[in-house]
Design an enzyme around this catalytic site. Sequence first.
Site, short mmCIF file in Angstrom:
data_model
loop_
_atom_site.label_atom_id
_atom_site.label_comp_id
_atom_site.label_asym_id
_atom_site.label_seq_id
_atom_site.Cartn_x
_atom_site.Cartn_y
_atom_site.Cartn_z
N ASP A 183 0.83 -1.21 0.00
CA ASP A 183 0.00 0.00 0.00
C ASP A 183 0.86 1.27 0.00
OD1 ASP A 183 -2.36 1.49 0.10
OD2 ASP A 183 -3.29 0.15 1.55
N ASP A 239 -10.05 3.50 -3.77
CA ASP A 239 -10.74 2.28 -3.35
C ASP A 239 -12.13 2.12 -3.96
OD1 ASP A 239 -8.52 1.97 -1.83
OD2 ASP A 239 -9.55 1.97 0.10
C1 GLA Z 1 -6.04 1.35 1.33
C2 GLA Z 1 -6.14 0.37 0.18
C3 GLA Z 1 -7.28 -0.59 0.42
C4 GLA Z 1 -7.05 -1.33 1.73
C5 GLA Z 1 -6.86 -0.34 2.87
C6 GLA Z 1 -6.41 -1.01 4.15
O1 GLA Z 1 -7.15 2.17 1.40
O2 GLA Z 1 -6.31 1.05 -1.04
O3 GLA Z 1 -7.41 -1.49 -0.65
O4 GLA Z 1 -5.94 -2.16 1.61
O5 GLA Z 1 -5.89 0.65 2.56
O6 GLA Z 1 -6.16 -0.11 5.18
#
Ligand code: GLA
Length: 674
Positions: A183, A239
């Site tokens: 991430d 997301d």
């Molecule tokens: C980010 C990522 C998500 C998930 C969250 C976890 O937002 O883009 O896909 O992994 O972190 O905290």
Amino acid sequence: MNERKLPYKNEEESLTNHDSDFPLTRRSVLRSAGAVGFSGMFLATMSEPSEAHETPDHLMETPPMGWNSWNTFACDIDEDLIKETADAMVESGMKEAGYEYINIDDCWMASERDEDGNLQSDPETFPNGIEGVAEYVHEKGLKLGIYSSAGTETCQGLPASLGHEEQDAESFAKWGVDYLKYDNCNNQGVDPQTRYKRMWDALDATGRDIVKSQCSWGSYDEWTWAGDLGANLWRTTGDITDSWSKIMDILDQQVGLAEYAEPGHWNDPDMLEVGNAGLSARESRSHFSLWCILAAPLLTGNDLRELDEETRDILTNEEVLAIDQDPAGIQGSKRKDTGDYEVWAKPLANGDIAVCLLNRSNTSGTIAIDVDEFDLENAAAYILRDVWKMKEVATANTIRAFVPAHGVALYRIRPGTPSEAPPATTLAIENGDKIASRGDTESVKTILTNDGRIAIQNVELSFDAPEGWHANANTSPNRTVPPSKSIETTWTIDVPEDAEVGDHEFAVTATYTAGGTSTGVSSTDVLSVPPAPPVDDTYLSNHEWLEATIGWGEIGLDESVEANTLTIGGKTYEKGIGTHAESEISYYLNGNVSRFIADVGIDDEVDNDEASVRFRVVGDGETLTETNVAGNDMNPISIDVDISGIEVLTLVVTDGGNGINYDHADWAIAEVRN
Ligand code: GLA
């Protein structure tokens, strides 16, 4: 944003130096030079010694398939969930269909590293460590994925890997991890090429095959460089959530990216929401079809322990999966766009082409495109294989389908002969206005089109009305429809006085013979019996809507989307509607009222400057008024618009141009008046 200092001295400086050495050439160019040549070139310009080897060729030759914990469980995860999910993946037939990775997302780690600085799993939720879970998952013939961030902390504030790349990569390899989602949170402003490359090299140095999944949200045009640095897949957007508007928003962001995908390196439009509560089964099927056309990673984000049959059938449809997993590894792209209707196509290894007709709108409609738009060998006919219905028809040239709202038609197309399959026909339903008021007579037109090479004969049409309703048409029996011709039929439908409020499905069927075989085509649509219209001055928050959509959260009546008092630019309101872009809320008015009054704006509950929306008032499909972009801390914008004679009023909130994050939009007052 986390303001913490970098964990190592002078790192920023030395990293910048590396970066200026680094040739950021697009992969399509590099590909022709040969991947091996590139890796040599790269190592030669790096000052650090590195034994890094490239991702082995066999890794991610097709997009990964598996499951990830985040979409459904977020931080509510433990060892039992992971093991039960592995069991479910095997028992449900998902494994057999090709799903392989069980990926643990954020929140598996303890809040501190151990005394030697090693990452460790949360002792309460993962008492047997990641090693224990990996062993269990491997015994099932599956693989285990894990998560960290190219930052000092994960997005949930737990220890992450920036500055610990080698040490953490070694832990992952030692534990038996097969996949790392890496991430972008808390990255301390270190340039992304450096951060990601470090971890990928560290993973390579372990000698274990570990899939490299870069999760930097499409923030840095990753598609132009992430594959060169070693990533097998890279996120192209923020997301996903389980809403139709979010899925369309992400789809829009995939335009132009197809050329960057190839075996071993994939664009990642984020994990699947198939089967989750915010999507209907039809929307799930569309989402899945589109992700397969995009050659996207297929990481399901639902609870596999409670997989219903409908969802399982979507996720395990062999022919749809074959489009995603096609060995040519070509990502599909958008080939036609008329606003509501789109056509996406993906060339396949055996010369076939997968074509997806998408209806983004809220009503059904007919979508068509010609085969000669695509690169297929000339043929007397083309066989359209509907991969969801597993049925084949032969078309002369036109690919046509009657597609329900938020639906798709997904075909695999190959050159063929007219006699290989019955002629392609479409039975379209045109009921423009789908409102059916009690006691009224509605009319619905159907159009049966023959796109095949031979005539269809003995055509008989029938209408399957909702129970207790009556439908009639002056159809003549025994008709013939030659190739390229159609017949139109108008049906009149009596809506009973006591029809229930809500959607009523009906079906129209045509049966016929073609080349001596009996066959047919059937289409369904809905007629909606609306709630009683307002007769006097009415606050819409007190009135039942016809239909409503929202991009995030739940619509608030006399409160904001987060259930606070409606407040715009410091002014509070007792009445009104709190929503979130993208949103459409429709009311049936039957022409009874003449004015719509509202104060609109971003709710003060948003405390940053990320929000931006437009408010649009639509009457019977026509825009009556639209505001400029409204943002935070702005005074309310007053709307007073003539709605005389309007049957359906729709309150629309669209994104103001920077995505829908924080777009908490209020229709304060929201009153219709006589
Ligand atoms: C980010 C990522 C998500 C998930 C969250 C976890 O937002 O883009 O896909 O992994 O972190 O905290």
